[in-house]
Design a protein around this motif. Sequence first.
Motif, PDB file in Angstrom:
ATOM      1  N   VAL A 251       0.839  -1.196   0.000  1.00 35.58           N
ATOM      2  CA  VAL A 251       0.000   0.000   0.000  1.00 35.58           C
ATOM      3  C   VAL A 251       0.876   1.249   0.000  1.00 35.58           C
ATOM      4  N   ASN A 252       1.853   1.279   0.914  1.00 32.34           N
ATOM      5  CA  ASN A 252       2.813   2.376   0.976  1.00 32.34           C
ATOM      6  C   ASN A 252       4.057   1.874   1.698  1.00 32.34           C
ATOM      7  N   ASP A 253       4.928   2.779   2.108  1.00 30.47           N
ATOM      8  CA  ASP A 253       6.179   2.372   2.736  1.00 30.47           C
ATOM      9  C   ASP A 253       5.974   1.651   4.063  1.00 30.47           C
ATOM     10  N   LEU A 254       4.826   1.825   4.697  1.00 31.55           N
ATOM     11  CA  LEU A 254       4.578   1.232   6.011  1.00 31.55           C
ATOM     12  C   LEU A 254       3.598   0.070   5.980  1.00 31.55           C
ATOM     13  N   VAL A 255       2.665   0.085   5.053  1.00 31.69           N
ATOM     14  CA  VAL A 255       1.547  -0.865   5.085  1.00 31.69           C
ATOM     15  C   VAL A 255       1.581  -1.784   3.860  1.00 31.69           C
ATOM     16  N   SER A 256       1.380  -3.083   4.099  1.00 26.83           N
ATOM     17  CA  SER A 256       1.223  -4.056   3.020  1.00 26.83           C
ATOM     18  C   SER A 256       0.168  -5.074   3.418  1.00 26.83           C
ATOM     19  N   LEU A 257      -0.474  -5.658   2.423  1.00 30.07           N
ATOM     20  CA  LEU A 257      -1.520  -6.661   2.619  1.00 30.07           C
ATOM     21  C   LEU A 257      -1.057  -7.967   1.991  1.00 30.07           C
ATOM     22  N   ASN A 258      -1.303  -9.076   2.681  1.00 27.04           N
ATOM     23  CA  ASN A 258      -0.805 -10.368   2.209  1.00 27.04           C
ATOM     24  C   ASN A 258      -1.891 -11.436   2.297  1.00 27.04           C
ATOM     25  N   PRO A 259      -2.633 -11.680   1.214  1.00 26.16           N
ATOM     26  CA  PRO A 259      -3.539 -12.826   1.173  1.00 26.16           C
ATOM     27  C   PRO A 259      -2.824 -14.056   0.631  1.00 26.16           C
ATOM     28  N   GLY A 260      -3.290 -15.243   1.015  1.00 33.79           N
ATOM     29  CA  GLY A 260      -2.681 -16.474   0.514  1.00 33.79           C
ATOM     30  C   GLY A 260      -3.575 -17.667   0.746  1.00 33.79           C
ATOM     31  N   VAL A 261      -3.332 -18.736  -0.009  1.00 33.45           N
ATOM     32  CA  VAL A 261      -4.130 -19.959   0.108  1.00 33.45           C
ATOM     33  C   VAL A 261      -3.217 -21.168  -0.063  1.00 33.45           C
ATOM     34  N   HIS A 262      -3.497 -22.234   0.696  1.00 34.91           N
ATOM     35  CA  HIS A 262      -2.813 -23.519   0.581  1.00 34.91           C
ATOM     36  C   HIS A 262      -3.873 -24.600   0.381  1.00 34.91           C
ATOM     37  N   PHE A 263      -3.588 -25.566  -0.495  1.00 33.61           N
ATOM     38  CA  PHE A 263      -4.578 -26.611  -0.776  1.00 33.61           C
ATOM     39  C   PHE A 263      -3.879 -27.949  -0.970  1.00 33.61           C
ATOM     40  N   TYR A 264      -4.400 -29.003  -0.299  1.00 33.91           N
ATOM     41  CA  TYR A 264      -3.947 -30.376  -0.472  1.00 33.91           C
ATOM     42  C   TYR A 264      -5.124 -31.266  -0.882  1.00 33.91           C
ATOM     43  N   HIS A 265      -4.882 -32.153  -1.836  1.00 38.05           N
ATOM     44  CA  HIS A 265      -5.821 -33.232  -2.125  1.00 38.05           C
ATOM     45  C   HIS A 265      -5.084 -34.550  -1.949  1.00 38.05           C
ATOM     46  N   THR A 266      -5.630 -35.456  -1.137  1.00 38.76           N
ATOM     47  CA  THR A 266      -5.010 -36.745  -0.861  1.00 38.76           C
ATOM     48  C   THR A 266      -5.987 -37.862  -1.209  1.00 38.76           C
ATOM     49  N   GLN A 267      -5.530 -38.840  -2.005  1.00 39.73           N
ATOM     50  CA  GLN A 267      -6.377 -39.930  -2.503  1.00 39.73           C
ATOM     51  C   GLN A 267      -5.626 -41.243  -2.350  1.00 39.73           C
ATOM     52  N   ASP A 268      -6.315 -42.292  -1.834  1.00 42.37           N
ATOM     53  CA  ASP A 268      -5.644 -43.577  -1.681  1.00 42.37           C
ATOM     54  C   ASP A 268      -5.259 -44.147  -3.046  1.00 42.37           C
ATOM     55  N   THR A 269      -4.232 -44.998  -3.041  1.00 37.48           N
ATOM     56  CA  THR A 269      -3.729 -45.569  -4.287  1.00 37.48           C
ATOM     57  C   THR A 269      -3.185 -46.961  -4.033  1.00 37.48           C
ATOM     58  N   GLY A 270      -3.066 -47.766  -5.105  1.00 38.97           N
ATOM     59  CA  GLY A 270      -2.472 -49.098  -5.012  1.00 38.97           C
ATOM     60  C   GLY A 270      -3.221 -50.000  -4.047  1.00 38.97           C
ATOM     61  N   GLN A 271      -2.489 -50.605  -3.118  1.00 36.73           N
ATOM     62  CA  GLN A 271      -3.091 -51.511  -2.145  1.00 36.73           C
ATOM     63  C   GLN A 271      -3.852 -50.785  -1.035  1.00 36.73           C
ATOM     64  N   ALA A 272      -3.794 -49.468  -1.010  1.00 36.01           N
ATOM     65  CA  ALA A 272      -4.514 -48.663  -0.011  1.00 36.01           C
ATOM     66  C   ALA A 272      -4.262 -49.195   1.403  1.00 36.01           C
ATOM     67  N   LEU A 273      -2.992 -49.212   1.800  1.00 32.41           N
ATOM     68  CA  LEU A 273      -2.614 -49.800   3.088  1.00 32.41           C
ATOM     69  C   LEU A 273      -3.182 -49.058   4.281  1.00 32.41           C
ATOM     70  N   LEU A 274      -3.625 -47.800   4.091  1.00 39.12           N
ATOM     71  CA  LEU A 274      -4.289 -47.061   5.167  1.00 39.12           C
ATOM     72  C   LEU A 274      -5.786 -46.929   4.902  1.00 39.12           C
ATOM     73  N   GLY A 275      -6.313 -47.781   4.043  1.00 39.55           N
ATOM     74  CA  GLY A 275      -7.744 -47.754   3.765  1.00 39.55           C
ATOM     75  C   GLY A 275      -8.109 -46.665   2.768  1.00 39.55           C
ATOM     76  N   LYS A 276      -9.402 -46.426   2.643  1.00 40.67           N
ATOM     77  CA  LYS A 276      -9.905 -45.445   1.694  1.00 40.67           C
ATOM     78  C   LYS A 276      -9.610 -44.026   2.184  1.00 40.67           C
ATOM     79  N   ILE A 277      -9.014 -43.219   1.321  1.00 46.83           N
ATOM     80  CA  ILE A 277      -8.702 -41.818   1.629  1.00 46.83           C
ATOM     81  C   ILE A 277      -9.203 -40.945   0.485  1.00 46.83           C
ATOM     82  N   ASP A 278      -9.985 -39.954   0.813  1.00 47.21           N
ATOM     83  CA  ASP A 278     -10.438 -38.959  -0.167  1.00 47.21           C
ATOM     84  C   ASP A 278     -10.577 -37.646   0.599  1.00 47.21           C
ATOM     85  N   ASN A 279      -9.490 -36.886   0.630  1.00 51.36           N
ATOM     86  CA  ASN A 279      -9.407 -35.753   1.537  1.00 51.36           C
ATOM     87  C   ASN A 279      -8.990 -34.491   0.802  1.00 51.36           C
TER      88      ASN A 279
END
Length: 444
Positions: A251-279
């Motif tokens: 905004v100026n020499d003193l003020v700034s704004l910082n938006p942000g986002v983090h996203f994870y998608h986790t899906q079971d695969t193969g033998q699914a040793l931890l069971g069904k995952i859809d997160n």
Amino acid sequence: MPSAFRFTPLFIALTATIPVAAQADEDKADGFIEGSSFNLHFRNAYFNRDNHNAGVRDTREWGQGAVARFESGYTPGVIGFGLDAHAMLGLKLDGGGGHAGTSILPEHIKDDGELGAAPHSFSTAGAAVKLKAFDTELKAGDLFLTNPVIAGGETRMLPQTFRGVSLTNTSIDGLLLEGGQVSFTHPYNQSGHRRIDTYYGSLDEHDNSKHLNWAGASWSGTENITSNLYAAELKDIWNQYYADFDYTYVVNDLVSLNPGVHFYHTQDTGQALLGKIDNNTYSVHFTVNAGFHSVTAAYQRVNGNTPFDYINLGDSVYLDNSRMYSDFNAPNERSWKLQYDYDFAGVGVPGLTTSLSYSRGEADLTKATQDTSHYDYYREDGKNAMHWERDLDVKYVFQEGDLKDLSVLVRYATHRGSQGYASIDSNSDNDEVRVIVDYPLNVF
């Protein structure tokens, strides 16, 4: 034997950046010895958890760690060869009397199955060979890794490492491309290696994942913008995908704004040793920086009947509400955080900073998966499971003199959980104090 890398579009993009032909500038080669460095890092760590749950003992440990890291330069030529090596030593200063188990020191299980005092010392060493051609570097051996899908734990006395191969490319300014495969990890509180597993999931006896593959891109080439895109396969357990975007508006020499986002998608695969995952798990934050002050508000949401999970003992949880004690990552959990930071350089004390935050989460654990053999979160009384955490960090870094760069970090956390939440976390009501003293030393 199957290939370590699948020919996905991301991997093709990674390899495509490697120059097919170029003229090596041997005059600019650092040289194996000339480009080398040797660093020491000493860390003194104290951990005290005061448990308020009935039948749960307090834990308290104190240790001194030392890490020596040598990184060579590269031999001249089109393809340069090099070597990285490290050695670690951990010493117990206190940790007996029935107070063991903070994870700073190794766990010692007695013949009767009870947790005993940790050994007086433990150590490890490792090395990695490396090759470099133009802007591409290949390493094989023991690796220090830091990215959103596989990051070694750095919050205890010693760092975590992984054993495998990694490939990085920096041909384009501001763009890092990387990929690799690891099969074993050296946890921060053990001398030996073990197969990679996950933090919250419980594998059946004799089950394990053979390896983790990952590839990703990190962009910082646009002013005030950073972004990451990563994918990982933990064989026979999950495929995990990550994306983030962070923007700073001045905004100026003193003020700034910082938006942000983090996203994870986790899906079971193969033998699914931890069971069904859809997160699907995400967090969003908005920070206002004003001079030496900053205020952050964050919201985090877990969409799935299993928790958001990540590599055991690691730091690959790039979410805003991952705090000192809790990750606020239970199945279908919603959480909020308010944080205030201040840099005391504003009152003439450079090097002194502080952070104060309050986080609160709630989840309906009656909707968690009822297959509790891998993720034990389902509770009939968990309709309105709630918990909160209050964190205070105070850190001072010496700015000059013989102690220059030595830092002292004092952390205090209070965590409390409702009846529904306490049924899945026997340590839910506790107060923690951690004191970490770091002294990095550049030998050459």
